[in-house]
Design a protein around this motif. Structure first.
Motif: not given
Ligand code: GLC
Length: 457
Positions: A74-80, A86-92, A153-158
């Motif tokens: 899972x992508x965990x870093x906050x990204x700009x 994006x943070x929270x994204x799970x891979x396809x 929570x990262x998924x929910x944030x996203x």
């Protein structure tokens, strides 16, 4: 029949991939003659079907390993940075790599996928798999581990953060879910909204009961339920109402809130929609209802109790009455009807894979059988699902478990269908297990959520 089921299980087992000596997923397709594209990867949404088949059979380890492995990806870093997931994204999807004898994991978040689509649905499927795993194994401890609580929570944030939207539904680009190519499914597609709802229901069960997120999740569930049940629902009475809509209404009391012009009702609909029964529309946005039927969104809405009990019965009634269109010679049509002519050119971008009655554009996808079986059991229409499984079994094994079928009745093996497509095999097996042990449907379904109030604002 028993031999056939046994050989299907063997094929599913053959698709299993291992990492550090443990089974962690299944390949999308297992045909040694055909090794193109990314079918040699484990897709999150495809594995969901394998996971359900395994869980129904009591094989929980592979599902647990999958959940732990993908959580690490899972992508965990906050990204700009716009090129990083994006943070929270799970891979396809992911695959096992080998670098100088050293095993590794390579994840794809859509940055390499055809047309570069990011998977909105992966995190939702991940939550659903986790919830089904906990139900089947009673291992709530896994979900309560700090790293899992963080992942949830990262998924929910996203998906819960404020964006450019004033609706409870999620605004997404075209092709960001099972239908991963242009199909005019941008905006607020039903399939994504239903998975979003199910993911929120799952998160609510998996988070620690005292967690602050629960309140926010409940609020969104209430709004989402109201919005989908009220504005997406289509039956003959509702069609009549839309047909007589006044337009250009301003302010809070407008009854045509989304400014739908009656002229946008397609010709096929008034004869196709039965007197009894109905379904949830494919999409809803400004001045737009997509009147097409989408199987996954409707069936999952039944499993999740997003559709009210009456609506769930209505959907099953419609499938029954329109079974030649929706089940045909190979269940189930992914959507109905096909986009043709100018609509096909404009909405698919003249996609040769998505020509009318092919692939996503009203092709037939047997992996959906498990969703039909689950919805049928939940609503007391087992006989319909039984019939669908019997139709499928006539041809699936003989034709080497194709990915999809083409044609208005689904009689032709899909033009570019892979053979030994894993979710075709798993979808059949899961449907079969569910019909044999209907009480196990609780692994994949939710009761009406009495804890939330369906409300608009
Ligand atoms: C196709 C399907 C997608 C699936 C993938 C692997 O791209 O559109 O939904 O996940 O194949 O089977």
């Amino acid at each position: 029949m028993n031999d056939l089921i046994e050989s299907a299980w063997q094929l599913l087992e053959k698709s299993i991939i291992s990492y550090q000596g443990r089974p962690v997923g299944t390949l999308a397709a297992c045909n040694s003659e055909d090794t193109g594209l990314n079918y040699d990867q484990c897709f999150t949404r495809d594995f969901a079907v394998s996971a359900i088949a395994f869980l129904l059979r009591g094989q929980t380890d592979i599902v647990r390993n999958f959940l732990c492995t993908t959580l690490e990806l899972q992508s965990c870093q906050k990204q700009m940075d716009c090129f990083t997931p994006g943070q929270g994204l799970m891979p396809a999807s992911f695959k096992i790599t080998c670098d100088e004898g050293e095993e590794g994991l390579g994840a794809d978040f859509g940055e390499r996928a055809i047309a570069r689509v990011a998977p909105v649905d992966s995190g939702f499927w991940w939550l659903l798999i986790l919830r089904a795993y906990v139900k089947a194994s009673d291992d709530l401890d896994l979900a309560r581990k700090p790293e899992f609580q963080k992942g949830i929570k990262l998924i929910l944030d996203l998906c819960l953060t404020a964006r450019f939207a004033m609706l409870p539904t999620l605004l997404v680009p075209d092709g960001s879910f099972t239908i991963d190519r242009r199909m005019g499914v941008y905006g607020h597609p039903l399939d994504v909204q239903t998975l979003f709802y199910l993911a929120l229901r799952s998160a609510k069960e998996l988070l620690a009961p005292e967690d602050d997120y629960i309140e926010v999740v409940n609020l969104r569930l209430g709004h989402l339920t109201y919005h989908l049940r009220t504005y997406y629902w289509l039956d003959f009475a509702r069609l009549n109402e839309i047909y007589h809509y006044k337009v250009e209404q301003f302010g809070k009391d407008a009854n045509n809130k989304f400014n739908i012009y009656p002229d946008t009702i397609p010709d096929w609909l008034s004869t196709w929609i039965p007197d009894t029964g109905g379904y949830l529309a494919g999409n809803l946005g400004p001045a737009r209802i997509d009147f097409r039927w989408f199987a996954q969104g409707n069936l999952m809405a039944i499993l999740g109790s997003l559709a009210s009990e009456e609506q769930a019965q209505g959907i099953m009634n419609l499938i029954e009455q329109r079974s030649s269109d929706l089940l045909g010679q190979m269940p189930l049509k992914m959507c109905f009807p096909a986009l043709k002519g100018r609509d096909w050119q404009v909405l698919t971008g003249s996609d040769a894979k998505n020509i009318p009655w092919s692939y996503h554009n009203s092709g037939s996808w047997p992996f959906l059988l498990w969703e039909l079986a689950g919805a049928a059991i939940k609503t007391g229409h087992e006989e319909l699902a039984q019939r669908a499984v019997e139709i499928a079994i006539q041809r699936l094994p003989q034709q080497d478990w194709p990915e999809y079928y083409d044609g208005q009745e689904g009689r032709l093996v899909g033009k570019e269908a892979r053979k030994f497509q894993t979710w075709t095999i798993a979808g059949f097996l899961a449907a079969q297990e569910l019909l044999e042990n209907p009480q196990k449907v609780e692994i994949v379904c939710f009761a009406e959520d009495t804890g939330v109030k369906a409300c608009s604002t």
